[in-house]
Design a protein around this motif. Structure first.
Motif, PDB file in Angstrom:
ATOM      1  N   GLN A 193      -7.491   7.443 -54.279  1.00 20.28           N
ATOM      2  CA  GLN A 193      -7.144   6.026 -54.327  1.00 20.28           C
ATOM      3  C   GLN A 193      -7.738   5.410 -55.589  1.00 20.28           C
ATOM      4  O   GLN A 193      -8.410   6.086 -56.358  1.00 20.28           O
ATOM      5  CB  GLN A 193      -7.644   5.313 -53.076  1.00 20.28           C
ATOM      6  CG  GLN A 193      -6.928   5.699 -51.793  1.00 20.28           C
ATOM      7  CD  GLN A 193      -5.496   5.191 -51.733  1.00 20.28           C
ATOM      8  OE1 GLN A 193      -5.039   4.435 -52.590  1.00 20.28           O
ATOM      9  NE2 GLN A 193      -4.757   5.622 -50.713  1.00 20.28           N
ATOM     10  N   GLY A 194      -7.471   4.113 -55.792  1.00 19.50           N
ATOM     11  CA  GLY A 194      -7.990   3.446 -56.975  1.00 19.50           C
ATOM     12  C   GLY A 194      -6.977   2.572 -57.679  1.00 19.50           C
ATOM     13  O   GLY A 194      -7.232   2.095 -58.786  1.00 19.50           O
ATOM     14  N   GLY A 195      -5.812   2.374 -57.033  1.00 21.48           N
ATOM     15  CA  GLY A 195      -4.812   1.496 -57.614  1.00 21.48           C
ATOM     16  C   GLY A 195      -4.365   1.978 -58.980  1.00 21.48           C
ATOM     17  O   GLY A 195      -4.099   3.161 -59.191  1.00 21.48           O
ATOM     18  N   ALA A 202     -10.677   8.105 -61.296  1.00 22.13           N
ATOM     19  CA  ALA A 202     -11.573   9.206 -61.664  1.00 22.13           C
ATOM     20  C   ALA A 202     -12.726   9.320 -60.681  1.00 22.13           C
ATOM     21  O   ALA A 202     -13.110  10.427 -60.273  1.00 22.13           O
ATOM     22  CB  ALA A 202     -12.094   8.996 -63.083  1.00 22.13           C
ATOM     23  N   ALA A 203     -13.283   8.179 -60.283  1.00 20.60           N
ATOM     24  CA  ALA A 203     -14.381   8.197 -59.317  1.00 20.60           C
ATOM     25  C   ALA A 203     -13.916   8.740 -57.977  1.00 20.60           C
ATOM     26  O   ALA A 203     -14.616   9.534 -57.326  1.00 20.60           O
ATOM     27  CB  ALA A 203     -14.944   6.781 -59.151  1.00 20.60           C
ATOM     28  N   SER A 204     -12.719   8.343 -57.558  1.00 15.51           N
ATOM     29  CA  SER A 204     -12.168   8.841 -56.302  1.00 15.51           C
ATOM     30  C   SER A 204     -11.957  10.350 -56.360  1.00 15.51           C
ATOM     31  O   SER A 204     -12.317  11.084 -55.428  1.00 15.51           O
ATOM     32  CB  SER A 204     -10.842   8.136 -56.009  1.00 15.51           C
ATOM     33  OG  SER A 204     -10.239   8.640 -54.840  1.00 15.51           O
ATOM     34  N   ALA A 205     -11.376  10.831 -57.456  1.00 11.89           N
ATOM     35  CA  ALA A 205     -11.147  12.271 -57.611  1.00 11.89           C
ATOM     36  C   ALA A 205     -12.454  13.043 -57.557  1.00 11.89           C
ATOM     37  O   ALA A 205     -12.534  14.129 -56.964  1.00 11.89           O
ATOM     38  CB  ALA A 205     -10.422  12.545 -58.921  1.00 11.89           C
ATOM     39  N   SER A 206     -13.496  12.505 -58.174  1.00 11.12           N
ATOM     40  CA  SER A 206     -14.798  13.163 -58.167  1.00 11.12           C
ATOM     41  C   SER A 206     -15.365  13.241 -56.755  1.00 11.12           C
ATOM     42  O   SER A 206     -15.880  14.289 -56.327  1.00 11.12           O
ATOM     43  CB  SER A 206     -15.765  12.410 -59.088  1.00 11.12           C
ATOM     44  OG  SER A 206     -17.041  13.015 -59.080  1.00 11.12           O
ATOM     45  N   HIS A 207     -15.277  12.141 -56.009  1.00 14.14           N
ATOM     46  CA  HIS A 207     -15.742  12.133 -54.610  1.00 14.14           C
ATOM     47  C   HIS A 207     -15.007  13.195 -53.792  1.00 14.14           C
ATOM     48  O   HIS A 207     -15.631  13.945 -53.023  1.00 14.14           O
ATOM     49  CB  HIS A 207     -15.500  10.757 -53.981  1.00 14.14           C
ATOM     50  CG  HIS A 207     -16.517   9.721 -54.338  1.00 14.14           C
ATOM     51  ND1 HIS A 207     -17.857   9.833 -54.023  1.00 14.14           N
ATOM     52  CD2 HIS A 207     -16.387   8.536 -54.970  1.00 14.14           C
ATOM     53  CE1 HIS A 207     -18.505   8.769 -54.452  1.00 14.14           C
ATOM     54  NE2 HIS A 207     -17.641   7.963 -55.041  1.00 14.14           N
ATOM     55  N   PRO A 238      -2.939  12.800 -62.073  1.00 13.43           N
ATOM     56  CA  PRO A 238      -2.881  14.208 -61.661  1.00 13.43           C
ATOM     57  C   PRO A 238      -3.911  15.078 -62.366  1.00 13.43           C
ATOM     58  O   PRO A 238      -4.509  15.975 -61.749  1.00 13.43           O
ATOM     59  CB  PRO A 238      -1.450  14.624 -62.041  1.00 13.43           C
ATOM     60  CG  PRO A 238      -0.677  13.352 -62.042  1.00 13.43           C
ATOM     61  CD  PRO A 238      -1.631  12.322 -62.554  1.00 13.43           C
ATOM     62  N   ALA A 239      -4.164  14.808 -63.649  1.00 10.14           N
ATOM     63  CA  ALA A 239      -5.118  15.622 -64.411  1.00 10.14           C
ATOM     64  C   ALA A 239      -6.551  15.416 -63.944  1.00 10.14           C
ATOM     65  O   ALA A 239      -7.428  16.231 -64.256  1.00 10.14           O
ATOM     66  CB  ALA A 239      -4.999  15.306 -65.898  1.00 10.14           C
ATOM     67  N   GLN A 240      -6.814  14.340 -63.202  1.00 11.46           N
ATOM     68  CA  GLN A 240      -8.151  14.116 -62.661  1.00 11.46           C
ATOM     69  C   GLN A 240      -8.424  14.982 -61.439  1.00 11.46           C
ATOM     70  O   GLN A 240      -9.569  15.115 -61.007  1.00 11.46           O
ATOM     71  CB  GLN A 240      -8.318  12.634 -62.285  1.00 11.46           C
ATOM     72  CG  GLN A 240      -8.284  11.689 -63.474  1.00 11.46           C
ATOM     73  CD  GLN A 240      -8.238  10.231 -63.046  1.00 11.46           C
ATOM     74  OE1 GLN A 240      -7.798   9.893 -61.947  1.00 11.46           O
ATOM     75  NE2 GLN A 240      -8.699   9.347 -63.926  1.00 11.46           N
ATOM     76  N   LEU A 241      -7.381  15.586 -60.892  1.00 14.99           N
ATOM     77  CA  LEU A 241      -7.489  16.420 -59.696  1.00 14.99           C
ATOM     78  C   LEU A 241      -7.532  17.896 -60.082  1.00 14.99           C
ATOM     79  O   LEU A 241      -7.122  18.263 -61.174  1.00 14.99           O
ATOM     80  CB  LEU A 241      -6.297  16.136 -58.772  1.00 14.99           C
ATOM     81  CG  LEU A 241      -6.187  14.683 -58.301  1.00 14.99           C
ATOM     82  CD1 LEU A 241      -4.850  14.445 -57.596  1.00 14.99           C
ATOM     83  CD2 LEU A 241      -7.358  14.308 -57.401  1.00 14.99           C
ATOM     84  N   PRO A 242      -8.037  18.756 -59.200  1.00 12.87           N
ATOM     85  CA  PRO A 242      -8.173  20.172 -59.550  1.00 12.87           C
ATOM     86  C   PRO A 242      -6.850  20.813 -59.956  1.00 12.87           C
ATOM     87  O   PRO A 242      -5.820  20.592 -59.317  1.00 12.87           O
ATOM     88  CB  PRO A 242      -8.715  20.805 -58.262  1.00 12.87           C
ATOM     89  CG  PRO A 242      -9.402  19.680 -57.555  1.00 12.87           C
ATOM     90  CD  PRO A 242      -8.606  18.459 -57.870  1.00 12.87           C
TER      91      PRO A 242
END
Length: 378
Positions: A193-195, A202-207, A238-242
């Motif tokens: 999430q993160g709008g 990026a913070a959401s992806a890291s969590h 998408p690039a922020q995700l694995p």
């Protein structure tokens, strides 16, 4: 057969084509999941959905918990047996419907209290209850429970919902892992999430990666922001995700949305549009959407789409006949239109997979979009 695996077979720019392997079968990606909200892809039998080329369908946690109830479905042998579908099923967490359909919604750290849109009865949806419902249904891919915010919204509202969604993601992970045999056979996806804020995304992806999931969804889009803003978000989300896990864009979308999202690295999609449009007289074609209610089709003997492989288009069913059915309110019109639309979407996904494998995606997308938009009919 592994519980869950994902292999990328080819890439073209940021786009990927690959395969998810699960006990109930393989899912070719990029994949479009027809939506079976209430244990049915509306207007179609499961064998007709399978014949279109669909490898997986989506079931809805919110609707099924209210009617006929997850407990009854579990008693009757699970969702696959109940609806006669043998391939994988992904169930959403219920969060979107709780927020959008329910009256008197009250959010708290525990979950969301809401009134049923059917009879006004009160319910509490928590991450733990969402995991329980999806376990009772026998879902193959389970979605973590999250909080959705319609856009546009103030940054502080989006950030608060994202942070709560991450806390709920961890609770979802814990509850899912306690699901015994079901957890050993199914997969759990987290939801970013993160709008439209890159830093919040990026913070959401890291969590989510700290918690650990089998796949990752991009949530909170297609909620009012428009295609241009959605694509701008997909330029980075998408690039922020694995890279080695599937990326699922929830609730999207129109054919041109899907093509643009695949180019940006998305692997999975779902949307009610092909079935809803089919029930309302709209057919998707390579020359754009057609409104079969329009009088200009009353004597048109052409198929809906001459290049389509669906039973109607290859079996001599004309636009004129479907126009008649739609204008007359005959249920067969909705059935034929829905089947065609589901085939169109599955053929689009197959074409995208082939284009990626051939390293020809840019050329394919240019040709498809030019034709689709040039002669779009209302």
């Amino acid at each position: 057969m592994p519980r869950f695996s994902f292999h990328i077979h080819a890439t073209d720019g940021r786009a990927r084509t690959g395969e998810i392997t699960m006990a109930r079968g393989s899912i070719r990606t990029p994949a479009f999941m027809p939506v079976g909200t209430a244990a049915t892809v509306k207007a179609l039998r499961t064998r007709e959905v399978e014949a279109s080329g669909a490898d997986i369908i989506l079931g809805n946690t919110y609707h099924l918990m209210l009617r006929p109830t997850a407990e009854r479905i579990e008693k009757l042998g699970g969702l696959h047996k109940f609806m006669g579908w043998t391939k994988p099923i992904l169930t959403d967490s219920g969060g979107y419907q709780v927020m959008s359909l329910s009256a008197l919604t009250k959010r708290s750290e525990d979950g969301v209290s809401f009134a049923s849109h059917l009879d006004g009865s009160r319910h509490l949806m928590t991450p733990e209850r969402s995991m329980e419902i999806q376990r009772l249904l026998g879902s193959d891919i389970v979605m973590a429970f999250d909080e959705l915010v319609a856009l546009p919204a103030p940054r502080e509202t989006v950030e608060a919902a994202m942070q709560r969604s991450m806390r709920w993601a961890r609770r979802s992970r814990t509850a899912f892992d306690q699901g015994g045999e079901h957890a050993e056979k199914s997969a759990l996806f987290g939801i970013q999430q993160g709008g439209l804020d890159e830093r919040l995304r990026a913070a959401s992806a890291s969590h989510l990666q700290d918690i650990g999931f089998d796949g990752y969804a991009i949530g909170g889009l297609a909620v009012g922001e428009g295609q241009q803003a959605m694509f701008a978000c997909l330029d980075y989300a998408p690039a922020q995700l694995p890279e080695n896990a599937p990326r699922y864009l929830m609730g999207v979308g129109k054919p041109d949305d899907i093509v643009g999202a695949v180019q940006r690295g998305v692997d999975m999609f779902d949307c009610v549009l092909p079935t809803r449009s089919g029930r309302n007289g709209q057919a998707f074609t390579r020359d754009g959407p057609l409104n079969l209610r329009n009088a200009r089709f009353a004597e048109d003997l052409a198929p809906l789409d001459a290049a389509c492989g669906c039973p109607s288009c290859t079996g001599g069913v004309s636009r004129a006949y479907i126009h008649h059915l739609v204008k007359s309110g005959e249920m067969l019109g909705a059935m034929l239109m829905t089947e065609h639309n589901i085939w169109f979407y599955q053929e689009l996904m197959a074409a995208l997979r082939s284009a990626i494998a051939a390293h020809d995606l840019t050329a394919f997308a240019t040709r498809f979009l030019a034709r689709y938009k040039a002669r779009a009919a209302s």
